[in-house]
Design a protein around this motif. Structure first.
Motif, PDB file in Angstrom:
ATOM      1  N   VAL A  66       0.844  -1.215   0.000  1.00  0.00           N
ATOM      2  CA  VAL A  66       0.000   0.000   0.000  1.00  0.00           C
ATOM      3  C   VAL A  66       0.872   1.256   0.000  1.00  0.00           C
ATOM      4  O   VAL A  66       0.694   2.157  -0.812  1.00  0.00           O
ATOM      5  N   PRO A  91      -3.740   0.499 -10.064  1.00  0.00           N
ATOM      6  CA  PRO A  91      -5.133   0.088 -10.299  1.00  0.00           C
ATOM      7  C   PRO A  91      -5.488   0.069 -11.781  1.00  0.00           C
ATOM      8  O   PRO A  91      -6.338  -0.704 -12.227  1.00  0.00           O
ATOM      9  N   PHE A  92      -4.845   0.925 -12.562  1.00  0.00           N
ATOM     10  CA  PHE A  92      -5.195   0.967 -13.995  1.00  0.00           C
ATOM     11  C   PHE A  92      -4.206   0.155 -14.843  1.00  0.00           C
ATOM     12  O   PHE A  92      -4.193   0.274 -16.066  1.00  0.00           O
ATOM     13  N   GLY A 125     -16.814   1.319  -9.242  1.00  0.00           N
ATOM     14  CA  GLY A 125     -15.442   1.804  -8.996  1.00  0.00           C
ATOM     15  C   GLY A 125     -14.730   0.933  -7.979  1.00  0.00           C
ATOM     16  O   GLY A 125     -13.618   0.442  -8.209  1.00  0.00           O
ATOM     17  N   GLY A 177     -11.571  -1.483  -8.439  1.00  0.00           N
ATOM     18  CA  GLY A 177     -10.370  -1.275  -7.622  1.00  0.00           C
ATOM     19  C   GLY A 177      -9.967  -2.564  -6.945  1.00  0.00           C
ATOM     20  O   GLY A 177      -8.805  -2.989  -7.000  1.00  0.00           O
ATOM     21  N   LEU A 211     -12.886   6.110  -7.062  1.00  0.00           N
ATOM     22  CA  LEU A 211     -12.987   4.959  -6.138  1.00  0.00           C
ATOM     23  C   LEU A 211     -12.183   3.786  -6.663  1.00  0.00           C
ATOM     24  O   LEU A 211     -11.534   3.060  -5.894  1.00  0.00           O
ATOM     25  N   TRP A 212     -12.149   3.615  -7.984  1.00  0.00           N
ATOM     26  CA  TRP A 212     -11.364   2.530  -8.567  1.00  0.00           C
ATOM     27  C   TRP A 212      -9.897   2.696  -8.180  1.00  0.00           C
ATOM     28  O   TRP A 212      -9.236   1.805  -7.643  1.00  0.00           O
ATOM     29  N   ARG A 213      -9.408   3.931  -8.388  1.00  0.00           N
ATOM     30  CA  ARG A 213      -7.972   4.148  -8.125  1.00  0.00           C
ATOM     31  C   ARG A 213      -7.681   4.082  -6.633  1.00  0.00           C
ATOM     32  O   ARG A 213      -6.708   3.461  -6.196  1.00  0.00           O
ATOM     33  N   SER A 241      -9.454   2.541  -4.159  1.00  0.00           N
ATOM     34  CA  SER A 241      -9.553   1.191  -3.577  1.00  0.00           C
ATOM     35  C   SER A 241      -8.471   0.305  -4.191  1.00  0.00           C
ATOM     36  O   SER A 241      -7.900  -0.555  -3.510  1.00  0.00           O
ATOM     37  N   GLY A 242      -8.152   0.546  -5.478  1.00  0.00           N
ATOM     38  CA  GLY A 242      -7.101  -0.256  -6.116  1.00  0.00           C
ATOM     39  C   GLY A 242      -5.773  -0.122  -5.409  1.00  0.00           C
ATOM     40  O   GLY A 242      -4.962  -1.059  -5.379  1.00  0.00           O
ATOM     41  N   VAL A 243      -5.549   1.033  -4.788  1.00  0.00           N
ATOM     42  CA  VAL A 243      -4.274   1.242  -4.069  1.00  0.00           C
ATOM     43  C   VAL A 243      -4.419   0.771  -2.627  1.00  0.00           C
ATOM     44  O   VAL A 243      -3.602  -0.001  -2.122  1.00  0.00           O
ATOM     45  N   LEU A 244      -5.511   1.188  -1.980  1.00  0.00           N
ATOM     46  CA  LEU A 244      -5.630   0.914  -0.539  1.00  0.00           C
ATOM     47  C   LEU A 244      -5.854  -0.573  -0.257  1.00  0.00           C
ATOM     48  O   LEU A 244      -5.612  -1.034   0.864  1.00  0.00           O
ATOM     49  N   LEU A 245      -6.266  -1.331  -1.255  1.00  0.00           N
ATOM     50  CA  LEU A 245      -6.510  -2.761  -1.004  1.00  0.00           C
ATOM     51  C   LEU A 245      -5.291  -3.604  -1.355  1.00  0.00           C
ATOM     52  O   LEU A 245      -5.330  -4.829  -1.301  1.00  0.00           O
ATOM     53  N   LEU A 246      -4.194  -2.957  -1.696  1.00  0.00           N
ATOM     54  CA  LEU A 246      -2.950  -3.707  -1.947  1.00  0.00           C
ATOM     55  C   LEU A 246      -2.446  -4.247  -0.607  1.00  0.00           C
ATOM     56  O   LEU A 246      -2.829  -3.730   0.457  1.00  0.00           O
TER      57      LEU A 246
END
Lengths: 136, 434, 364, 219
Positions: free
Chosen positions: B36, B85-86, C330, C334, D24-26, D28-33
């Motif tokens: 994170v 994420p992308f 979203g 994610g 939210l995608w970006r 959550s995509g980071v915080l859920l790593l």
């Protein structure tokens, strides 16, 4: 608000602007006798108070005439020669239109040549008509 | 005077991997880094360029390429392709090019030659990005790709062989015997049980043996039951600097396991920056749980002994200025401890213009002092520190890290600057009161 | 029925002096923001013009437009327009009806071929072959086509005729269309408004009469004299807008103070009309002056712009549902991306975890 | 009017959806790593992690004394346009209405002409920032298309907003439509560029705050 003549009370900016316009046009009228123009009070952002201040400031001149032309119209000369206050009203005497006319005399007062021609003709017919034979 | 002509910024390569294998090895290592915190930091850079204003390499040279976050450019591209994420979208649309072998090779000079992982950029970044940590994590990939400076690779291989870059374990008893005889101090070695396992920096087993003797003097005076041990004696973890994770793990385990074997409750680290970073903060990572031993730095130890009154020192009563070693103070948190020891020594401390957490780096940490390619650059950086020291007008100049002393001494020699660089430990040992 | 004689002569016989022409022309010139000097020229032009034949076609309309023009309760200067035109056909005003009325229309079309003006109010239904509005069995569409064939110009009065108005508002059950879609290249003037301003209608007709050509129009065929500026720019409450003083409710302290009605849905800033300067009912007031925001009645599709009381800068559609779905999607994307990254990182760790046997460290 | 209807209707809705989805995608995509926890014992007396995080989040609002003179321009100019944007967006009455429309939150507005002046200052400050990014050697090296796009899509709404308020250049509703469309573009790009720092900066500073407060350092 600048006060044009002392003691005549404060005057709103729009009203003062109108008076400056009148002065400019009067100066021109003085140079060119057949110059004529009008400042339309109707479409300016002048509240009722502004119009009242103008009326007070321009004051009363020597001529004051009422016209009956498709409703009442009042034309009076202001205290400043060449500047006339014209107020048109409709049948219910509601102000339809108000102007300050700058001219030696407002065009509305002048009789139109066609009307004069017609008047002459009608009077001649009147004379020729039997109803007004001279009383011998 | 260093006679090595300034080589053009070429690069070194190790191993026999093909170019494609090197790139693949680098990328596979990069992908593993992104937890994170690393991901958050990669995502947050707004390219404001402020980190350049904190980095001594940029400040000394004015060159844009030394901008700290620019050193992460390939690591950033790897992140956006692989872990962001992308990432699937980025790969699909080819928005970010993967690093090429040529870029990785040119990047060696930035990642190893012009970054001491000192973390001053981390302190200025308005987005709070720990750029130093990311540079260290990028080195893991570079090591896997076999693209580290040859001098560091040499030391890496030595450490893999001997457990230390300075000397093989077997020679430790002889060296310690020589030092104890030379300095007239008793240095226990390989005891089966002890209260504290003491470790040394490689230089202390070489030309800085006085520091080792000083440590022994203080330990004996404090009545600590301590020993050094062949099983784990060199704390300056070269794997930590090079990005060699396996070596870093092995070196750390050798010290911790030895301490557990001899029943020690404390491991004492020498006056060394990266030793502190590798052991104090990252040792537990290899065990996956909190460690049964306490790991302290020499500066903390001196502070505790003085505070507990187990050792006393005679006040020196001169003015002194203190260089804050980055890994110990800025990234270690021992700013106050160091100053308490300096005060105990009766020094009138005149702080450098930039000191404490925001102090300038000596310019040699993180393997840069050992990397001969970086020498010309290092000497330019030395000017910053020298100017600030002279500006204080202090009589003595003290620091608490062996690597910093080596770097500053080399700089002083090259700049023909006469002020000696003194060790806090040695000053305490020399001024022990009865 | 139209005489060949000049208007000047015709009206003088009924006691309308040329002075009256000048007074009327002066008033209309000021309405149309023409320079005062134009009054003389207008008066002369009017006097020399022939009496203009006008045919008024009423389709899907509410008679509001003709009511606004005639304003039977207090005739005013505008009414003089009826002295200058010969209104040959108008459902509400004409005495004749049935075939006689239709015959009157056709006769006027014949006599003034190419010279008469067609005024239309109300939109034309095209749905189901136009059966929703017919006169004497003929659909509005047919009547319109037949009437404008030889017309000099078409004047669409009211938002219904100009832009479709209420009938065309969503869901537009009758398939109503604005007149502009049915006149081809025939000169067209739109005088929108619900109802349109009487001065606008009279002024435009007078302009055609006295100058013999159409007034300057904007991109929606509206006379610039009356639709050149938006209400906001000529609104007397504008200073309150500048100072950020807004009425929050129709009867709160702000409303009573006469503050700006922007927050109550006023569409003044995007509505072009002369209400704020010429005002309604003979200059007495206009919607904003009487405490209600402008509803934008002279603009196309003003019924469908998200509610009359929804403030201008707000979105017109309820986004909450869409945003909710987007949020869930979203987070899902994610989480998926994170899982993917986690899997890719694990895959590389497994590969690295099984390297060739390490060289034994010294103490093993 | 159609452009304004399109802008106020579908364009804004689509932009809002993309903004929420992307952000939210970006995030959550980071915080859920995976969270790599620090297992080493914290420095004695070190504050709780959340307090350390908050400390750094606040401290990084302004550069340390040692760095101030070398970063004065960037710091001051950035604050000028950040505060300017905040005052313009949250101070202007129509904006507050827009926010109230979908969130229900409302507060008193600043005078519109004051906000207009602030908007002009913000625009000048944004152009100063661009000038610096185009000329300063470090920034030229670092910047890529994303930075210039983020700059453009932040400046455009300010520019079109000022033009609409001053009613310059075109009919008011065209200007208002362009302003709303420029905001839609801003919202669509927001999650994919560096504008996300508006949300990420708290977590980014916080992570460093936790790491260093654990070590007893006020980062």
């Amino acid at each position: 608000m600048d006060t044009l003549s002392p003691g005549a009370g404060p005057i709103d900016a729009p009203a003062a602007a109108v008076l400056r316009e009148v002065v400019a046009r009067l100066q021109r009228l003085a140079r060119e006798p057949d110059f004529s123009d009008a400042i339309d009070l109707h479409s300016l952002p002048l509240g009722e108070s502004g119009r009242e201040q103008l009326r007070q400031r321009l004051g009363q001149g020597e001529v004051d005439c009422a016209l009956q032309v498709a409703g009442a119209t009042r034309i009076c000369e202001t205290a400043y020669a060449g500047a006339w206050w014209v107020r048109h009203a409709d049948a219910d005497d509601r102000t339809q239109h108000e102007q300050i006319v700058i001219a030696r005399v407002p065009a509305l007062l002048l009789a139109h040549s066609d009307d004069i021609g017609d008047a002459a003709r009608r009077l001649a017919e009147e004379l020729a008509a039997p109803a007004c034979q001279e009383i011998s | 005077m260093s006679t090595a002509a300034a080589k053009s910024p070429a690069f070194d390569q190790q191993g026999t991997q093909s170019d494609a294998q090197r790139v693949d090895a680098a990328m596979r290592s990069f992908v593993r880094e992104f937890g994170v915190t690393a991901a958050l930091h990669m995502e947050s850079c707004v390219r404001c360029g402020m980190c350049a204003e904190a980095c001594h390499f940029h400040v000394a040279t004015g060159e844009a390429k030394y901008t700290p976050v620019y050193k992460l450019e390939l690591f950033r591209r790897a992140y956006f392709r692989e872990a962001s994420p992308f990432a699937p979208l980025v790969r699909l649309l080819g928005l970010v090019k993967p690093p090429s072998i040529g870029e990785l090779q040119q990047w060696q000079e930035l990642i190893y030659g012009s970054c001491t992982v000192c973390g001053r950029c981390t302190m200025i970044c308005p987005m709070g990005i720990d750029i130093a940590e990311l540079v260290k994590e990028a080195r893991h990939g570079m090591f896997k790709a076999g693209l580290i400076p040859e001098r560091l690779a040499l030391m890496d291989r030595a450490a893999q062989q001997w457990g230390s870059t300075a000397t093989p374990g077997e020679d430790l008893p002889d060296i310690l015997r020589e030092v104890s005889e030379e300095h007239g101090v008793e240095i226990p070695c390989d005891l089966d049980s002890a209260e504290m396992l003491v470790t040394a920096a490689p230089a202390e087993l070489g030309d800085h043996t006085k520091a080792l003797a000083a440590a022994a003097k203080v330990l004996n005076r404090a009545g600590i039951r301590w020993t050094m041990h062949q099983g784990g004696f060199d704390a300056a973890n070269i794997g930590f600097n090079n990005g060699d994770l396996e070596l870093q793990e092995r070196l750390t385990r050798s010290i911790i396991d030895t301490a557990i074997k001899i029943g020690a409750n404390t491991v004492l680290l020498p006056e060394c920056g990266h030793a502190y970073g590798a052991a104090r903060w990252e040792a537990a990572k290899w065990y996956g749980q909190a460690l049964p031993v306490r790991i302290i730095h020499m500066t903390e130890f001196l502070d505790e002994m003085l505070a507990a009154g187990r050792i006393k020192v005679k006040p020196i009563g001169q003015s002194a200025t203190f260089h804050d070693p980055c890994q110990i103070v800025r990234r270690g948190g021992l700013e106050a401890a160091a100053r308490r020891v300096v005060a105990a020594l009766g020094f009138e401390l005149i702080e450098l213009k930039d000191h404490g957490i925001a102090g300038y780096c000596c310019g040699g940490g993180g393997g840069v002092v050992s990397n001969v390619r970086a020498t010309p650059l290092r000497h330019k950086v030395f000017e910053i520190k020298r100017a600030q020291i002279d500006a204080t007008g202090a009589e003595r100049f003290v620091t608490s890290c062996g690597q910093c002393r080596i770097t500053l001494e080399q700089g002083a020699k090259q700049a023909r600057w006469t002020k000696p660089v003194e060790s806090l430990l040695e000053l305490v040992a020399d001024n022990l009161a009865d | 029925m139209s005489q060949a004689r000049l208007l000047g002569e015709v009206l003088r016989e009924r006691g309308v002096s040329r002075r009256a022409f000048l007074k009327y022309a002066g008033y209309m010139a000021s309405l149309m923001a023409l320079p005062p000097s134009a009054a003389g020229a207008m008066a002369e032009g009017l006097a020399k013009a022939r009496r203009q034949a006008v045919i008024w076609l009423s389709f899907q309309e509410c008679t509001g437009c003709i009511e606004s023009l005639t304003r039977s309760f207090s005739p005013s200067l505008e009414d003089l327009i009826f002295d200058f035109i010969s209104l040959d056909y108008q459902h509400a005003l004409q005495a004749a009806s049935g075939e006689a009325a239709e015959e009157a229309r056709r006769q006027s079309m014949r006599e003034n071929k190419g010279k008469y003006i067609v005024i239309v109010d109300g939109s034309v239904p095209m749905g189901d072959g136009g059966v929703y509005s017919t006169v004497a069995g003929h659909t509005n569409q047919a009547i319109l086509a037949e009437t404008i064939a030889d017309a000099a110009a078409v004047v669409a009065v009211g938002t219904c005729a100009a832009f479709g108005g209420l009938p065309e508002a969503d869901p537009n059950p009758t398939g109503a269309v604005p007149i502009s879609q049915l006149v081809g290249d025939k000169p067209l003037i739109n005088i929108p408004g619900c109802p349109p301003m009487p001065q606008a209608m009279a002024g435009t007709l007078l302009h055609i009469l006295s100058f013999g050509k159409l007034p300057e129009l904007d991109h929606l065929h509206r006379p610039r004299a009356f639709f050149g500026e938006n209400i906001h720019d000529r609104c007397y409450r504008r200073p309150f807008y500048e100072r950020g003083l807004f009425a929050k409710a129709f009867d709160d302290e702000g409303a009573r103070e006469g503050w700006c009605l922007y927050e109550l849905g006023c569409k003044g800033p995007v509505t072009y009309n002369a209400c704020a300067s010429l005002k309604w009912n003979g200059g007495v007031s206009f919607p904003i002056q009487s405490g209600h925001g402008c509803i934008g009645c002279s603009e196309p599709r003003f019924w469908d712009r998200g509610g009359l009381y929804r403030a201008l800068p707000t979105g017109t559609s309820d986004v909450r549902k869409v945003i909710g779905i987007a949020a869930v999607a979203g987070v899902a994307l994610g989480a998926g991306a994170a899982a993917l990254a986690r899997r890719r990182s694990a895959a590389t760790r497994d590969a690295a975890a099984a390297p060739p046997a390490k060289t034994p460290s010294p103490q093993e | 009017m159609d452009l304004l209807d399109f802008a106020r209707g579908p364009a804004l809705t689509f932009a809002g959806a993309v903004f929420v989805l992307g952000t939210l995608w970006r995030l959550s995509g980071v915080l859920l790593l995976p969270r790599l926890r620090d297992l080493s014992p914290p420095r004695e007396g070190a504050p709780a992690p959340w307090r350390g995080a908050l400390g750094t989040v606040l401290r990084r609002m302004w550069p340390r004394r040692e760095f101030l003179d070398r970063t004065m321009f960037s710091t001051v100019n950035s604050y000028v346009f950040h505060i300017g944007l905040a005052v313009t967006v949250f101070g202007l009455a129509p904006h507050i209405l827009f926010i109230r429309n979908f969130s229900g939150l409302s507060w008193p507005a600043l005078p519109s002409n004051v906000v207009f002046a602030v908007g002009v200052i913000t625009l000048v400050s944004l152009f100063a920032a661009l000038a610096r990014r185009l000329t300063h050697p470090v920034l030229k090296l670092l910047s890529h298309t994303g930075d210039y796009l983020s700059w453009a899509l932040t400046t455009l709404p300010v520019l079109t907003g000022l033009l609409a308020t001053a009613h310059l250049g075109a009919r008011y509703e065209t200007l208002l439509a362009l302003h709303i469309l420029s905001i839609a573009a801003f919202l669509i790009w927001f999650p994919f560029g560096k504008l996300m720092h508006a949300f990420l900066f708290v977590f980014s500073r916080g992570a460093t705050g936790v790491r260093f407060s654990h070590r007893g350092v006020k980062a």
